[in-house]
Design a protein around this motif. Structure first.
Motif: not given
Length: 135
Positions: A99-118
């Protein structure tokens, strides 16, 4: 050729975590970590001073919450894209963050797999929410 690299500001109060993120991001030459902040006040000042294109923001900060920081970042003359990176998968937090306008929401536990694609998604104007989050 002359495309400017995207500037990313890391905001988290845990220094080893910021160093880990810096290492993950270093494999992508078109992105540059332009700075780090360990609290919300510092994050707001640096995002404006450094003209960050994207703020990678923890929700749990010592002074302001990540939600407060995200809301204030939106008010800057050149607001950066915001990606929340947190351990909290609660649907209420996800809704409040988005609701703040953020475009992404990642879990720290998934950061290795998801950070670059996100970040690729967010830099192309799309939203990214960790698939592990069940809304």
């Amino acid at each position: 050729m002359g495309t400017q690299s995207k500037k990313i500001l890391l905001v988290d109060d845990f220094i080893p975590w910021r160093q880990f993120l810096r290492t993950l991001l270093s494999v992508t030459p078109e992105w540059q970590v332009c700075g780090e902040a360990e609290n919300g006040i510092e994050a707001l000042a640096k995002a404006e001073d450094l003209h960050a294109d994207l703020v990678l923001l923890d929700l749990d900060l010592p002074d302001l919450t990540g939600i407060e920081v995200a809301n204030r970042l939106r008010l800057l003359a050149q607001p950066p894209a915001i990606v929340i990176l947190t351990a909290d998968a609660s649907p209420d937090f996800v809704k409040a963050a988005m609701a703040t306008g953020a475009l992404g929401y990642l879990l720290k536990s998934e950061v290795v797999a998801e950070l670059l694609p996100a970040l690729k998604e967010v830099f192309s104007g799309k939203r990214f929410i960790s698939p592990a989050i069940q809304m």
